[in-house]
Enzyme design. Sequence first.
Site, PDB file in Angstrom:
ATOM      1  N   THR A 115       0.816  -1.217   0.000  1.00 28.82           N
ATOM      2  CA  THR A 115       0.000   0.000   0.000  1.00 28.82           C
ATOM      3  C   THR A 115       0.845   1.260   0.000  1.00 28.82           C
ATOM      4  O   THR A 115       0.459   2.287  -0.570  1.00 28.82           O
ATOM      5  CB  THR A 115      -0.941   0.008   1.228  1.00 28.82           C
ATOM      6  OG1 THR A 115      -1.795  -1.143   1.158  1.00 28.82           O
ATOM      7  CG2 THR A 115      -1.807   1.250   1.255  1.00 28.82           C
ATOM      8  N   CYS A 159      -5.643 -18.126  20.642  1.00 35.31           N
ATOM      9  CA  CYS A 159      -5.611 -16.817  21.303  1.00 35.31           C
ATOM     10  C   CYS A 159      -4.382 -16.033  20.827  1.00 35.31           C
ATOM     11  O   CYS A 159      -3.319 -16.609  20.602  1.00 35.31           O
ATOM     12  CB  CYS A 159      -5.546 -16.975  22.816  1.00 35.31           C
ATOM     13  SG  CYS A 159      -6.865 -17.990  23.519  1.00 35.31           S
TER      14      CYS A 159
END
Length: 344
Positions: free
Chosen positions: A12, A276
């Site tokens: 980007t 997690c």
Amino acid sequence: MTKILIIYTGGTVGMIYDEKTTALRPIGFNEIRNNLPELYRMGIDFYVYAFNPPMDSSDMNPEIWSELAGIIEDRYDRYDGFVILHGSDTMAFTASALSFMLENLSKPVILTGSQLPIGKIRTDAKENIITAMEIASTKSNGHCMVPEVCIYFDFMLFRGNRAKKYNAEKFEAFYSMNYPALAEAGIDIKYKNNYMLPAPKQGLIVHKNMDPNIGVLKIFPGITRRAVEAVVNTPGMRGLLLETFGSGNATTQPWFTECLQKAADKGIIMVDITQCDGGSVELGKYETSQHLQKVGVVSGHDMTFEAATTKLMFLLGQHLSPEEIKRLIEEPLRGELTPASPEL
């Protein structure tokens, strides 16, 4: 004057809006440089190695990682540090892979990018690139301040194999749940030397072989035997990441254990990591993980998914015995995991 090599892969940071296609398209580094006149005021002698054409980081793969490692290896003695401009989506994978491929690294390799293209008024690209350059060029007593592969994003410097992209919209795109930041940029850049890897005493060794023949099995309530068998019976698979619940737990259904046992019998290396983002696998802590230990699953401790994936590819590519791979999975090679504390 400090010499820094900027390796521009794409992402980007080097995009502009194409009015014809209504999509973002990559631009060359010259256009980035035109938007960053500050680079010439930093007192850094920098050079650029640009991918042609620039690539979207979604196309990143082990062959490109090997190319990046080779670029650094060939120019290692000519530069004081390296800044890699990279798309954020797979930045943590590339940072993790390079950390394993560049053994005895004594110079900074800083990956950075942006959430907005450099041509946008509110872009975060300028600050990220400028500060990454400063970090890569900073020395203390003649030695590089940060002798490891890192990610710099939104004022924070993270160990590359501890970082994870967690947000697609915020400038604060990365975090490191299981390890402290190595530096924080404010008015000054505050380095946390006690968290950094020690500078190696041996010379750089570059490993370019990565074996991508691994699979991922994410456990979820209600997972079926057919779904598990589809993964563990993948032809040519040599390693399997199990994304389990909590501290390493999974269903205790007999058919599930049987599937894993068959995988173990075929010599597939199985690594247990938690779903997690924070915390660590503790195999055997609960009854729901003891059956995994019995079939030979090894603990990924508190490694990120990105670090576990690339570490497994790395070790499988080193022509080691299965026993040696299992041992090294559970040992910190580049600061990527926290070993379990010995029992008192």
